[in-house]
Design a protein around this motif. Sequence first.
Motif, PDB file in Angstrom:
ATOM      1  N   LYS A 154       0.818  -1.211   0.000  1.00  0.00           N
ATOM      2  CA  LYS A 154       0.000   0.000   0.000  1.00  0.00           C
ATOM      3  C   LYS A 154       0.851   1.260   0.000  1.00  0.00           C
ATOM      4  N   GLY A 155       2.128   1.129  -0.304  1.00  0.00           N
ATOM      5  CA  GLY A 155       2.968   2.317  -0.304  1.00  0.00           C
ATOM      6  C   GLY A 155       2.606   3.242  -1.449  1.00  0.00           C
ATOM      7  N   ARG A 156       2.905   4.520  -1.266  1.00  0.00           N
ATOM      8  CA  ARG A 156       2.609   5.501  -2.314  1.00  0.00           C
ATOM      9  C   ARG A 156       3.817   6.371  -2.506  1.00  0.00           C
ATOM     10  N   GLY A 157       4.111   6.700  -3.744  1.00  0.00           N
ATOM     11  CA  GLY A 157       5.175   7.655  -4.009  1.00  0.00           C
ATOM     12  C   GLY A 157       6.525   7.215  -3.502  1.00  0.00           C
ATOM     13  N   GLU A 158       6.763   5.934  -3.485  1.00  0.00           N
ATOM     14  CA  GLU A 158       8.023   5.471  -2.946  1.00  0.00           C
ATOM     15  C   GLU A 158       9.106   5.499  -4.003  1.00  0.00           C
ATOM     16  N   LYS A 159      10.341   5.412  -3.546  1.00  0.00           N
ATOM     17  CA  LYS A 159      11.471   5.344  -4.450  1.00  0.00           C
ATOM     18  C   LYS A 159      12.114   3.975  -4.332  1.00  0.00           C
ATOM     19  N   MET A 160      12.844   3.623  -5.370  1.00  0.00           N
ATOM     20  CA  MET A 160      13.488   2.322  -5.385  1.00  0.00           C
ATOM     21  C   MET A 160      14.939   2.524  -5.779  1.00  0.00           C
ATOM     22  N   GLU A 161      15.829   1.843  -5.106  1.00  0.00           N
ATOM     23  CA  GLU A 161      17.243   1.968  -5.432  1.00  0.00           C
ATOM     24  C   GLU A 161      17.674   0.769  -6.252  1.00  0.00           C
ATOM     25  N   ILE A 162      18.445   1.034  -7.282  1.00  0.00           N
ATOM     26  CA  ILE A 162      18.982  -0.058  -8.104  1.00  0.00           C
ATOM     27  C   ILE A 162      20.494  -0.008  -7.975  1.00  0.00           C
ATOM     28  N   HIS A 163      21.082  -1.058  -7.456  1.00  0.00           N
ATOM     29  CA  HIS A 163      22.537  -1.142  -7.322  1.00  0.00           C
ATOM     30  C   HIS A 163      23.055  -2.169  -8.304  1.00  0.00           C
ATOM     31  N   MET A 164      24.089  -1.802  -9.021  1.00  0.00           N
ATOM     32  CA  MET A 164      24.543  -2.713 -10.062  1.00  0.00           C
ATOM     33  C   MET A 164      26.058  -2.705 -10.153  1.00  0.00           C
ATOM     34  N   ASN A 165      26.548  -3.759 -10.752  1.00  0.00           N
ATOM     35  CA  ASN A 165      27.986  -3.878 -11.022  1.00  0.00           C
ATOM     36  C   ASN A 165      28.091  -4.774 -12.235  1.00  0.00           C
ATOM     37  N   ILE A 166      28.143  -4.141 -13.400  1.00  0.00           N
ATOM     38  CA  ILE A 166      28.089  -4.892 -14.659  1.00  0.00           C
ATOM     39  C   ILE A 166      29.291  -4.508 -15.494  1.00  0.00           C
ATOM     40  N   SER A 167      29.949  -5.467 -16.085  1.00  0.00           N
ATOM     41  CA  SER A 167      31.098  -5.119 -16.923  1.00  0.00           C
ATOM     42  C   SER A 167      30.847  -5.527 -18.372  1.00  0.00           C
ATOM     43  N   PHE A 168      31.311  -4.650 -19.252  1.00  0.00           N
ATOM     44  CA  PHE A 168      31.193  -4.863 -20.692  1.00  0.00           C
ATOM     45  C   PHE A 168      32.604  -4.885 -21.248  1.00  0.00           C
ATOM     46  N   PRO A 169      33.167  -6.055 -21.471  1.00  0.00           N
ATOM     47  CA  PRO A 169      34.567  -6.088 -21.889  1.00  0.00           C
ATOM     48  C   PRO A 169      34.807  -5.556 -23.298  1.00  0.00           C
ATOM     49  N   ARG A 170      33.772  -5.409 -24.081  1.00  0.00           N
ATOM     50  CA  ARG A 170      34.020  -5.039 -25.472  1.00  0.00           C
ATOM     51  C   ARG A 170      33.410  -3.691 -25.841  1.00  0.00           C
ATOM     52  N   VAL A 171      33.069  -2.883 -24.862  1.00  0.00           N
ATOM     53  CA  VAL A 171      32.559  -1.549 -25.182  1.00  0.00           C
ATOM     54  C   VAL A 171      33.302  -0.563 -24.298  1.00  0.00           C
ATOM     55  N   PRO A 172      33.983   0.429 -24.868  1.00  0.00           N
ATOM     56  CA  PRO A 172      34.724   1.377 -24.033  1.00  0.00           C
ATOM     57  C   PRO A 172      33.769   2.309 -23.295  1.00  0.00           C
ATOM     58  N   CYS A 173      34.259   2.870 -22.201  1.00  0.00           N
ATOM     59  CA  CYS A 173      33.406   3.724 -21.380  1.00  0.00           C
ATOM     60  C   CYS A 173      32.923   4.944 -22.149  1.00  0.00           C
ATOM     61  N   GLU A 174      33.722   5.410 -23.044  1.00  0.00           N
ATOM     62  CA  GLU A 174      33.341   6.582 -23.811  1.00  0.00           C
ATOM     63  C   GLU A 174      32.076   6.339 -24.615  1.00  0.00           C
ATOM     64  N   LEU A 175      31.897   5.109 -25.044  1.00  0.00           N
ATOM     65  CA  LEU A 175      30.757   4.799 -25.880  1.00  0.00           C
ATOM     66  C   LEU A 175      29.518   4.388 -25.088  1.00  0.00           C
ATOM     67  N   LEU A 176      29.707   4.029 -23.845  1.00  0.00           N
ATOM     68  CA  LEU A 176      28.604   3.390 -23.126  1.00  0.00           C
ATOM     69  C   LEU A 176      27.743   4.446 -22.455  1.00  0.00           C
ATOM     70  N   THR A 177      26.455   4.272 -22.567  1.00  0.00           N
ATOM     71  CA  THR A 177      25.515   5.202 -21.949  1.00  0.00           C
ATOM     72  C   THR A 177      24.504   4.422 -21.131  1.00  0.00           C
ATOM     73  N   LEU A 178      24.215   4.929 -19.946  1.00  0.00           N
ATOM     74  CA  LEU A 178      23.180   4.325 -19.110  1.00  0.00           C
ATOM     75  C   LEU A 178      22.011   5.285 -19.065  1.00  0.00           C
ATOM     76  N   ASP A 179      20.841   4.800 -19.445  1.00  0.00           N
ATOM     77  CA  ASP A 179      19.639   5.623 -19.398  1.00  0.00           C
ATOM     78  C   ASP A 179      18.598   4.951 -18.534  1.00  0.00           C
TER      79      ASP A 179
END
Lengths: 449, 436
Positions: free
Chosen positions: B62-87
């Motif tokens: 019955k919660g309302r207007g709550e927030k949720m936290e997403i914690h992640m640790n994901i590695s992409f060995p074949r995509v450089p950081c410059e190219l990677l975007t998180l949306d």
Amino acid sequence: MNGFADKGLDEDRFGAKSPISAVKAFDAFPKVKANYTERTNNGGVWTVVLVIASVMLTFSELKRWWVGDTTHTFSVEQGVGHDLQINMDVVVAMKCDDLHVNLQDASGDRILAGTALKKDATAWAQWAHGKGKLRASRQERMVSSGSSAGSEEYRERRTGEYREEDVHDYLGAAKRSKKFAKTPKLSRGLQPDSCRIFGSMHTNKVQGDFHITARGHGYMEFAPHLDHSSFNFSHHVNELSFGPFYPSLVNPLDQTAATTDSHFYKYQYYLSVVPTIYTTDSKALRRIDKYSESPSSGSDGLDQHPKRYSRNTVFTNQYAVTEQSHPVGENQVPGVFVKFDIEPVLLTIAEEWSSVPALFIRLVNVVSGVLVAGGWLFQLTEWSKEYRQSRRRATTTDSILSPIDISREKSNGGYDISSSLSAVSQAGYSALKSPLSAVGNAVGDRKGF
Amino acid sequence: MPPKSRFTRLDAFTKTVEDARIRTTSGGIVTLTSLLLILYLTWSEWAEYRRIIVRPELIVDKGRGEKMEIHMNISFPRVPCELLTLDVMDVSGEVQTGVMHGVNKVRLRSESEGGGMIDTTALELHEGEGAEHLDPEYCGECYGAPAPSNAQKSGCCNTCAEVRDAYASVSWSFGRGEGVEQCEREHYSQHLDEQRREGCRIEGGIRVNKVVGNFHFAPGKSFSNGNMHVHDLDNYFNSNGVEHSFTHKIHHLRFGPELPDDVVKRVGKKGMAWSNHHLNPLDDTEQKTEEKPFNFMYFVKVVSTAYLPLGWERTGSILDIPHELVELGGYGKGDAGSSIETHQYSVTSHKRSLAGGDAQDEGHKERLHARGGIPGVFFSYDISPMKVINREARAKSFSGFLVGVCAVVGGTLTVAAAIDRMLYEGHQRVKKMHSS
């Protein structure tokens, strides 16, 4: 006995002495020589009553232990899902060539179920025996599956839904045959005007929508136009279930039917699928690890797990369904649409039995409780009897003997007052205890005086 | 004999006089055995009383207007950081702005060099590379595209990123930025080429609204315009011979705080089925692909879960504190003994090539994949209406413990008395048989 102890001639000096007999000093259960005890008729009656009560209670405890306890647990489904198996057996009142069966789901995939399922030509009249109508209300739907609606049947089925589930009913399902029944042969004179679509297919385990539509109406196709008068989406659903296929498990849409006269009709069913596990061995479930597919999703997942589960566990899915159907205009798409969504919560129904030591302790508690309570009740009856007798004698007798002397007479070798009182109650108590040895030697009670 | 008091008449517990009493060996043994048994059973009753069990319940959230936290640790060995975007987007397609985020990009060495870390740069969702040494009057050209709305100087594109933004807003691909003065000043194309062989690991957490939504990792700068959400895929596909792909390894993904270790120890093995500690389904999973235009989708169903330790009502709930005041990751670190609000999830994975095709290699020829889209890893999450509450409770109350002790003592003594009596009577009869 009185003076012998002083002269060192007591019981301990006689008889064999061994180290174990030193334990005698710890004996906390008082026993009196047999001639100091008295058996009464009242005591015997009470003994029989108590023995019967103990036996009955023991049986009821054993039965309760044997039946066990059903627990329902909800948990979030583990593992990374991939596939979900759908088992269906539907008869639609249109020719097989005129029908397409497809599935579209939230991952963007489209599954050509027509190639994964079998289509058999059959006649509508062969399927129309006594099945309940889908359009009907909830109570009539529960009466369906082979019997016509009657008030008695209805009451039986309604209590059936709320009856406590017995896991063993479901375990039997896993042992029976897991194949679809063969299509009945066309009897002579009947033209095939319907199509039975049946089989198991695997789909992605995501929200999806599978539909039976007519050729050319729904998906683009290069073919001659199908005449609208040949549309008839009346259908019998013999089986619709998710997960491993167990034909004997009854799901909400099993053995239901819907008929219509209108040509352009749209049936929509909205399903919410809940993975379910029925088991009698809940410890085994902990061995399911999260890296393999959940066994509830279908035969793929089930095969990844050790075979020994099949003996005492059934992995399946339950679903709840709501429906909506209405005629549609000629520019819309008619058909049978089943939209399903999958719940993340897994329901586990497990039957558990308490261990044998726990049962033993319970039995001991029960029997001892009966004995103690019985002993006290016997005591009370004895007292009331004494009281009544003393009252009667007090009023009628004119002898010199007092009630106390009377009671002294009753006990052999009575001493002074306090010990005679104790002897009276002792008599009652021993009369209770002596029947216990009667259990040992099966001799009935003897009449006291 | 002690003087008779009025209680003597009421005495129902009769005692046998010493002289009339018989003590036997078997009685002694039975007594000692029953004493030991009583001690053992009392001890187990005590252990049962001290034990704390966890009872799960299922209620409607019955919660309302709550927030949720997403914690992640994901590695992409074949995509450089410059190219990677998180949306992060919600169901209406709106990019979620104004949410707390603390995500780091860690540059990884290429796979051939072992894939270790290089250094960490903080990722800002809206990059604003400062142009400190520039003339304050400087107004950079936007090379044909309208200036971005969040430019440092309105109407001007002063940095390379702003030019990229401007191009993305009209869906022009930007490429390596040759000929753009701002990018040459920042040596953008050199950075890009140097980093082509690197990998990237994204770690950290974000806090989002608790609505149906998705977050995704895709190449290139992204831009949202109403319903449209586009990514600049030029650098990903035209990559100078380096084969990028979205092979990924999810080290850790959870929605909400982890349970503290002492709680996990208390829950024990029996409760592990529900616990999300170390049992997040996507922990330590990976998927590989060699194709560039490949798309991975995870469909996640999130179920709220609360853990209520004993006495949780006395300490305040962390949900009462406004979200802005709770730091990222703070939901699990409330006062000791307060309730822990977290989420569990169940997940389904799906993968397809952007060119369509079927699932023949999985044995399902009838399954046709959709065509189009963008390469990347997509997580679509849905919130379940149910909430799981795990409540700690004592297995037994103190009065229950006392009742248990009485039952144990009474039961054992009564049965032992009966056994002793039977032994004695049997012994007597045997003696009689021998003597007669």
